[in-house]
Design an enzyme around this catalytic site. Structure first.
Site, mmCIF file in Angstrom:
data_model
loop_
_atom_site.group_PDB
_atom_site.id
_atom_site.type_symbol
_atom_site.label_atom_id
_atom_site.label_comp_id
_atom_site.label_asym_id
_atom_site.label_seq_id
_atom_site.Cartn_x
_atom_site.Cartn_y
_atom_site.Cartn_z
ATOM 1 N N ASP A 197 0.845 -1.196 0.000
ATOM 2 C CA ASP A 197 0.000 0.000 0.000
ATOM 3 C C ASP A 197 0.877 1.241 0.000
ATOM 4 O OD1 ASP A 197 -2.882 1.180 0.753
ATOM 5 O OD2 ASP A 197 -1.372 2.212 1.973
ATOM 6 N N TYR A 212 3.138 9.670 -0.199
ATOM 7 C CA TYR A 212 4.288 9.014 0.426
ATOM 8 C C TYR A 212 5.587 9.240 -0.356
ATOM 9 C CZ TYR A 212 0.551 6.252 2.685
ATOM 10 O OH TYR A 212 -0.562 5.831 3.353
ATOM 11 N N HIS A 266 -7.342 9.603 -1.378
ATOM 12 C CA HIS A 266 -6.642 9.549 -0.093
ATOM 13 C C HIS A 266 -7.425 10.186 1.049
ATOM 14 C CE1 HIS A 266 -2.286 9.254 1.576
ATOM 15 N NE2 HIS A 266 -3.164 9.022 2.519
ATOM 16 N N SER A 274 -10.446 6.582 0.993
ATOM 17 C CA SER A 274 -9.731 6.478 2.263
ATOM 18 C C SER A 274 -10.163 7.633 3.162
ATOM 19 C CB SER A 274 -8.216 6.533 2.017
ATOM 20 O OG SER A 274 -7.494 6.419 3.226
ATOM 21 N N GLN A 276 -10.270 2.877 3.274
ATOM 22 C CA GLN A 276 -9.115 2.695 4.148
ATOM 23 C C GLN A 276 -9.168 3.737 5.255
ATOM 24 O OE1 GLN A 276 -4.371 3.314 3.718
ATOM 25 N NE2 GLN A 276 -5.226 1.881 2.227
ATOM 26 N N LEU A 306 -1.136 -1.553 14.299
ATOM 27 C CA LEU A 306 -0.246 -1.818 15.435
ATOM 28 C C LEU A 306 -0.190 -0.642 16.405
ATOM 29 C CD1 LEU A 306 2.692 -3.580 13.553
ATOM 30 C CD2 LEU A 306 0.652 -4.591 14.592
ATOM 31 N N SER A 320 6.467 -1.501 8.797
ATOM 32 C CA SER A 320 7.734 -1.511 9.516
ATOM 33 C C SER A 320 8.867 -1.480 8.508
ATOM 34 C CB SER A 320 7.851 -2.763 10.393
ATOM 35 O OG SER A 320 9.102 -2.760 11.074
ATOM 36 N N ARG A 324 10.760 -7.314 12.376
ATOM 37 C CA ARG A 324 9.345 -7.024 12.632
ATOM 38 C C ARG A 324 8.494 -7.294 11.396
ATOM 39 N NH1 ARG A 324 11.158 -1.847 15.426
ATOM 40 N NH2 ARG A 324 11.561 -2.498 17.572
#
Length: 287
Positions: free
Chosen positions: A56, A61, A119, A150, A172, A201, A243, A248
């Site tokens: 994703d 980004y 987004h 999203s 999302q 998380l 991560s 992880r």
């Protein structure tokens, strides 16, 4: 340009609607938010080695190119990797916004993306309409296999009914044990919109939480991260753990080795703080 059908060999997939039927998508995705370009590529390669088959990314980004490079270098068939990206802003017309979408497709360099999302709803009613119509055109032109949104709230999804030819297949949103977004989740379920959960998380803030540790202890091989991911899976969400730590990344891929029982789920459900548990500003109520 017709996109080939996927042949995913994964532990778990879910069907989502497509203009020509349905397509499979993995039940876990790999997030790359705030992953710098050089690190992003390495992390994606590690994730693909660990069995992830969904990544994703987003225009915001600034690492779409590196995601595409990682997929090509992995040696995995394009048809076996599910790529999501997101459109950040309208460009002033449907035609200009459509071209901005195609620029992302070219930047990723894999021929097409599997899911293209808006987004954020923050550009207002006209901006949202412009972006959605551009995505519908991209879908029809073969640049993407499915389209969605999203950070949309109920009113934004209801608004779409006045202009959308294709309904969104996914929304999302930030969704985890502290911010369970129950009203929008229920709406999405009733309207066949898949909920994708970012920040599953809780950015590592619950790794020493007594409730999470207690549940992990009852599942001797499970880690706190895996507990949080498993909670998402058992609620039917698509978690997007992120991560850049190889260990992880491997750990987060292991959430299929156990199952939470009803008492575990009840405990985790009771941790909900509503909007007070959110990590990022919520746009679900913006005009």
């Amino acid at each position: 340009m017709a996109a080939p059908e996927q042949r995913l060999t994964l532990q778990s997939t879910v069907e989502i609607p497509h203009s020509r039927g349905t397509i499979l998508r993995p039940r876990i995705g790999f997030g790359v938010y705030q992953s710098p370009p050089d690190i992003c590529k390495k992390s994606c390669l590690e994730a693909l080695r660990c069995g992830y088959r969904a990544i994703d990314t987003a225009q915001f980004y600034e690492n779409e190119k590196e995601v595409g490079e990682a997929v090509r270098e992995s040696g995995i068939l394009r048809s076996e990797v599910f790529i999501t990206t997101k459109l950040l802003l309208p460009e002033g017309s449907v035609e200009k916004t459509l071209e901005r979408c195609w620029r992302s497709v070219r930047e990723i360099g894999l021929g097409y993306v599997d899911l293209f999302l808006i987004h954020t709803p923050s550009s207002g009613p006209e901006g949202r309409r412009e972006m959605w119509l551009a995505l519908e055109n991209l879908l029809e032109e073969g640049g993407t296999r499915a389209i969605g949104v999203s950070n949309y709230g109920v009113k934004h999804l209801e608004e779409m009914k006045s202009y959308a030819t294709f309904p969104p297949v996914a929304n999302q949103i930030e969704c985890h044990v502290l911010c369970q977004q129950r009203p929008i989740v229920e709406y999405c379920r009733k309207n066949a919109i898949q909920v994708e959960a970012y920040c599953p998380l809780v950015r590592g803030t619950l790794m020493k939480n007594p409730t999470i540790l207690g549940i992990a202890a009852r599942h001797s091989t499970a880690t706190p991260s895996q507990i949080l991911i498993r909670w998402c899976l058992q609620h039917g969400f698509i978690p997007l753990p992120k991560s850049d730590n190889p260990q992880r990344i491997r750990e987060n891929a292991g959430a299929y080795s156990f199952e939470l029982d009803a008492s575990d789920m009840k405990l985790l459900d009771s941790m909900d703080l509503g909007v007070d548990g959110a990590l990022v500003p919520q746009n679900t109520d913006c005009p």
